[in-house]
Design an enzyme around this catalytic site. Sequence first.
Site, short mmCIF file in Angstrom:
data_model
loop_
_atom_site.label_atom_id
_atom_site.label_comp_id
_atom_site.label_asym_id
_atom_site.label_seq_id
_atom_site.Cartn_x
_atom_site.Cartn_y
_atom_site.Cartn_z
N PRO A 1 0.83 -1.22 0.00
CA PRO A 1 0.00 0.00 0.00
C PRO A 1 0.86 1.27 0.00
O PRO A 1 0.51 2.25 -0.66
CB PRO A 1 -0.82 -0.13 1.29
N GLU B 1 -2.93 -3.49 -7.06
CA GLU B 1 -3.14 -4.75 -6.33
C GLU B 1 -2.23 -4.70 -5.12
O GLU B 1 -1.02 -4.91 -5.23
CB GLU B 1 -2.78 -5.95 -7.23
N1 LIG Z 1 -2.81 -7.79 -4.23
C1 LIG Z 1 -1.93 -8.59 -4.83
O1 LIG Z 1 -2.23 -9.22 -5.84
C2 LIG Z 1 -0.55 -8.73 -4.28
C3 LIG Z 1 0.24 -9.78 -4.74
C4 LIG Z 1 1.53 -9.90 -4.23
C5 LIG Z 1 2.00 -8.99 -3.29
N2 LIG Z 1 1.21 -7.98 -2.87
C6 LIG Z 1 1.71 -7.05 -1.85
O2 LIG Z 1 3.03 -6.67 -2.19
C7 LIG Z 1 3.77 -6.39 -1.01
C8 LIG Z 1 5.09 -7.15 -1.03
O3 LIG Z 1 5.80 -6.95 -2.22
P1 LIG Z 1 7.03 -5.92 -2.33
O4 LIG Z 1 7.75 -5.84 -1.01
O5 LIG Z 1 7.79 -6.29 -3.55
O6 LIG Z 1 6.24 -4.56 -2.56
P2 LIG Z 1 6.85 -3.11 -2.85
O7 LIG Z 1 5.68 -2.21 -2.90
O8 LIG Z 1 7.96 -2.79 -1.93
O9 LIG Z 1 7.51 -3.24 -4.31
C9 LIG Z 1 6.75 -3.56 -5.45
C10 LIG Z 1 7.41 -2.97 -6.68
O10 LIG Z 1 7.48 -1.56 -6.54
C11 LIG Z 1 8.82 -1.09 -6.75
N3 LIG Z 1 9.05 0.00 -5.79
C12 LIG Z 1 9.44 -0.10 -4.50
N4 LIG Z 1 9.53 1.13 -3.94
C13 LIG Z 1 9.17 2.02 -4.90
C14 LIG Z 1 9.06 3.43 -4.95
N5 LIG Z 1 9.33 4.19 -3.88
N6 LIG Z 1 8.65 4.00 -6.10
C15 LIG Z 1 8.35 3.27 -7.19
N7 LIG Z 1 8.46 1.91 -7.21
C16 LIG Z 1 8.86 1.29 -6.09
C17 LIG Z 1 9.71 -2.30 -6.49
O11 LIG Z 1 10.89 -2.17 -7.23
C18 LIG Z 1 8.83 -3.45 -6.94
O12 LIG Z 1 8.97 -3.70 -8.33
C19 LIG Z 1 2.89 -6.82 0.14
O13 LIG Z 1 2.26 -5.69 0.69
C20 LIG Z 1 1.86 -7.72 -0.53
O14 LIG Z 1 0.66 -7.84 0.18
C21 LIG Z 1 -0.05 -7.82 -3.34
#
Ligand SMILES: NC(=O)c1ccc[n+]([C@@H]2O[C@H](COP(=O)([O-])OP(=O)(O)OC[C@H]3O[C@@H](n4cnc5c(N)ncnc54)[C@H](O)[C@@H]3O)[C@@H](O)[C@H]2O)c1
Length: 476
Positions: free
Chosen positions: A198, A218
């Site tokens: 989020p 998502e």
């Molecule tokens: N709803 C769904 O379908 C679903 C599925 C899988 C995971 N998730 C959620 O994802 C999270 C875990 O995954 P994560 O740790 O990779 O998430 P994250 O939000 O840290 O990263 C996701 C993506 O965003 C990029 N990112 C990170 N920081 C950024 C920024 N400041 N600006 C722009 N891009 C940025 C990352 O490089 C990565 O590709 C958990 O909250 C989980 O619940 C949701």
Amino acid sequence: MHTDLDADPALIQALFEQQAPTALSLRCSTARQRLAKLRRLGDGLMDRREALYKAFAADLRKPAAEVDLTELLPVVDELRHARAHLAKWMRPRRVWPTLATLGTRAKVLYQPRGRCLIIGPWNYPVNTLLGPLVSAVAAGNTVILKPSEFTPHVNAVVAELVAALFDPAEVAMVTGGVATAQRLLALPFDHVFFTGSPAVGKVVMEAAAQHLTSVTLELGGKSPVIVDQSADLRQAAELILWGKFTNAGQTCVAPDHVFVHRSVKDRFVRLCKELIAKRYGPTADEVEASPDLTRIITARHARRLGELIDDALARGATLLAGGRHDSAARYVAPTLLTDVPADARIGSEEIFGPVLPIEAFDVIDQVIQRINAQPKPLALYLFSRSRSTQDRVTAHTSSGGLCLNHCVQQYVHGGLPFGGVNHSGIGSAHGHYGFKAFSHERACLASGPLMPLSLFFPPYTRRTSWLSGSLLKMLR
Ligand SMILES: NC(=O)c1ccc[n+]([C@@H]2O[C@H](COP(=O)([O-])OP(=O)(O)OC[C@H]3O[C@@H](n4cnc5c(N)ncnc54)[C@H](O)[C@@H]3O)[C@@H](O)[C@H]2O)c1
């Protein structure tokens, strides 16, 4: 594929520009052309099954069975669903005239959005990247894929697959971390499909707002589970632990914490402990050596989970099972906690690991109140055979999806919209909903043989007033 940690900004710009003419020509692509691409994607994915097993072992020490079940199966099923229904989804949908538009002919056209960006997380690096890609290609878009930087081995296999199957002017993958994602987000894409936390979802939405780019977000959150006194406790324990410990709890729809009715709590806990012993081994050493437990993605993430456990215990929580953690080995044991005090960090952060707090409740309305006091979760699980409890929880709570006497399967069902609500996400994925997320529903109205509107043209007379008054009365 660009292999430096962050993709070259010039490469990103070039890809984006290269995809512009393709996006225009894809507007006229046929179902047959799109289906051929999807078939190739399915074949290419299955051809790389062994390579993916190795890559997942390197990135997450993930068992092959879990790679099949949680990474390949959802994508293959998404492909099968799209292949079966795409021609129908693409067809313009006729719409009957309303009373106020009598004499017109109307339809909804499904046009590709255009240039799309798909950003993925690390926890299911194939499923969360290629699942949306299926929908995007089915809907006739160009795509730039940006996976998480934390799964380099899996990314290498996916990048090779994408490069082998697609012209980069249509689908390309760029790798890199936050800087790469931000560079991509600065571009005026027609749609951004983001899967992640989020907190980063807000960053994505803010960046998209600069270009008024539409988004599908998502996200995650704390998905609660309720087990009441009427539940089939063994089945509840089996399913909850499966949902929680698969991929070491690093699952967006994993049960985050359990509210169990006080009268059945001890039995539920005993069943959970028996199941951990049966599935992963009877001693802490055997559990740690189990080949069926995925590791935590990085030492930093494992340390965070260790801190959540230690913080809860230091504040007075009781350890029921597990508790062992070793950040260097990226290991966190399947852990059950109870009596977690309200101020413990684990009560407010998405756990996203194999740690399950279990809390007793007396009255279902207390649980409903607790859930409604938190941001709306991605999933809500209820184990109860009582129809009135099912109805009450359904009517008085909100969540992305609701799952009764089952776990995680709402994610797998291609006929259901998958997505969150507010804090847990915006928009839906999967099947027809995924196709629509990547399509613009374009309203198209044409004149018919009659033109009742001409009765209302100026000069306005008493007859016009009488006609408009009659129409207003009819519409009321
Ligand atoms: N709803 C769904 O379908 C679903 C599925 C899988 C995971 N998730 C959620 O994802 C999270 C875990 O995954 P994560 O740790 O990779 O998430 P994250 O939000 O840290 O990263 C996701 C993506 O965003 C990029 N990112 C990170 N920081 C950024 C920024 N400041 N600006 C722009 N891009 C940025 C990352 O490089 C990565 O590709 C958990 O909250 C989980 O619940 C949701």
